[in-house]
Design an enzyme around this catalytic site. Structure first.
Site, mmCIF file in Angstrom:
data_model
loop_
_atom_site.group_PDB
_atom_site.id
_atom_site.type_symbol
_atom_site.label_atom_id
_atom_site.label_comp_id
_atom_site.label_asym_id
_atom_site.label_seq_id
_atom_site.Cartn_x
_atom_site.Cartn_y
_atom_site.Cartn_z
ATOM 1 C CG LEU A 72 136.729 137.392 92.037
ATOM 2 C CD1 LEU A 72 137.349 137.585 93.422
ATOM 3 C CD2 LEU A 72 137.514 136.347 91.259
ATOM 4 C CG ASP A 73 131.724 132.535 89.998
ATOM 5 O OD1 ASP A 73 131.383 133.306 89.083
ATOM 6 O OD2 ASP A 73 132.227 131.412 89.803
ATOM 7 C CE LYS A 74 125.369 135.169 97.669
ATOM 8 N NZ LYS A 74 123.954 134.743 97.815
ATOM 9 N NE ARG A 77 131.709 127.377 90.758
ATOM 10 C CZ ARG A 77 130.540 127.984 90.892
ATOM 11 N NH1 ARG A 77 130.415 129.281 90.605
ATOM 12 N NH2 ARG A 77 129.487 127.324 91.300
#
Length: 325
Positions: free
Chosen positions: A137-139, A237
């Protein structure tokens, strides 16, 4: 913490005429083909006690033996960092990741990552590639992740990701009032001019498919539920920005913050204060790598997204206008 694997199997007559590496991959299916080939080359996977070339054909009746001590695959430090553990057993770990933590060490983030925390909580993952992390998962994205605690579990979970049988559902808040759900089927690759970003790349991109449906439409925003078929970097995104509904707070893909005309001061403050992409991995489902049992988990939205939805609800009932300045 090293782990020793000792296994043996008899080659059935049905395998007669097949290559050693192919037979070994079938008999020891808990491990990937590349790892089996590596073990054959290293002389720890033997036929009747003798080192044998991967391409050599077997007749049936031979005994294949494996005796190997798994070396540590991860050289990063174990660090005592709190983990929100949703489920754990001997094979897998399900984590609810908070915003602000990087999953894997990289340039600029050498420690303080989820990987460092996993190594501290489950030291046995040091013998598993990437400490058992099979997807990221992105930060600033929150929510559910699965971690493999054994090499066998890692092989199985990677296979589930590749054959798209693992289910992953997200919730997000998008900018703009959508009229209905749909799917985005657009290939994603590295942005041609900004290497920190991804983009829809029709020629050089990899297949990427995102399904989305409406949970609630507000005056100028939409609460959506998304399901991934593929798992490209920044996929949700990029896809939502591509169809002109970027995620609230997305620093890379949403562009400059614009205030909806006529929105309440409370909503303006909430939008200015939301400094990450409003994206949460809400549901995860998979076949347990050891038992085959179908399992699923679902976690609530994080507090910041719940607070934003509360303000959007209030703005909706106050009759905010349905366009941007």
């Amino acid at each position: 913490m090293a782990e020793r694997i000792v296994k043996e199997a008899q080659v059935a007559l049905d395998f007669s005429g097949q290559r050693f590496d192919q037979i070994a991959t079938e008999l020891f299916s808990d491990y990937s083909r590349s790892r089996i080939q590596s073990w054959i080359k290293d002389g720890v996977l033997l036929v009747d006690g003798k080192q044998t070339k991967p391409k050599e054909k077997l007749f049936g009746g031979e005994k294949i033996t494996l005796s190997v001590e798994l070396e540590e695959q991860v050289v990063h430090d174990a660090q005592e960092i709190p983990l929100n553990i949703v489920y754990e057993d001997d094979d897998i770990l399900i984590i609810n990741k908070p915003a602000g933590i990087v999953v894997h060490p990289a340039a600029g983030h050498h420690d303080g990552t989820l990987l460092n925390a996993i190594l501290h909580h489950a030291p046995e993952t040091a013998t598993v590639p990437r400490a058992g992390i099979v997807h990221r998962l992105d930060k600033e994205t929150t929510g559910l992740m699965v971690v493999a605690k054994t090499l066998q579990a890692q092989t199985d979970l990677v296979a589930q990701l590749q054959d798209r049988s693992m289910g992953r559902e997200y919730e997000a808040i998008a900018i703009g009032a959508m009229t209905g759900g749909g799917a985005v089927d657009e290939p994603i690759g590295r942005h041609p001019h900004n290497r920190q970003k991804m983009a829809v790349e029709p020629v050089n991109g990899k297949e990427a498919i995102t399904h989305y449906r409406l949970v609630k439409r507000y005056n100028n925003h939409t609460h959506i539920r998304l399901k991934l078929e593929t798992g490209r970097t920044h996929q949700i995104r990029v896809h939502m920005a591509f169809i002109q509904y970027p995620l609230v707070g997305d620093p890379q893909y949403a562009g400059r913050l614009k205030m909806p005309k006529g929105c309440s001061p409370e909503l303006q403050d909430a939008l200015r204060g939301f400094r990450r992409q409003a994206l949460h991995a809400k549901k995860l489902e998979l076949a347990h790598p050891a038992t085959g049992q179908w399992m699923e988990w679902e976690v609530d939205l994080p507090e910041d997204m719940l607070e934003l939805i509360e303000v959007l609800e209030a703005d909706l009932h106050n009759g905010g206008e349905n366009h941007y300045m």
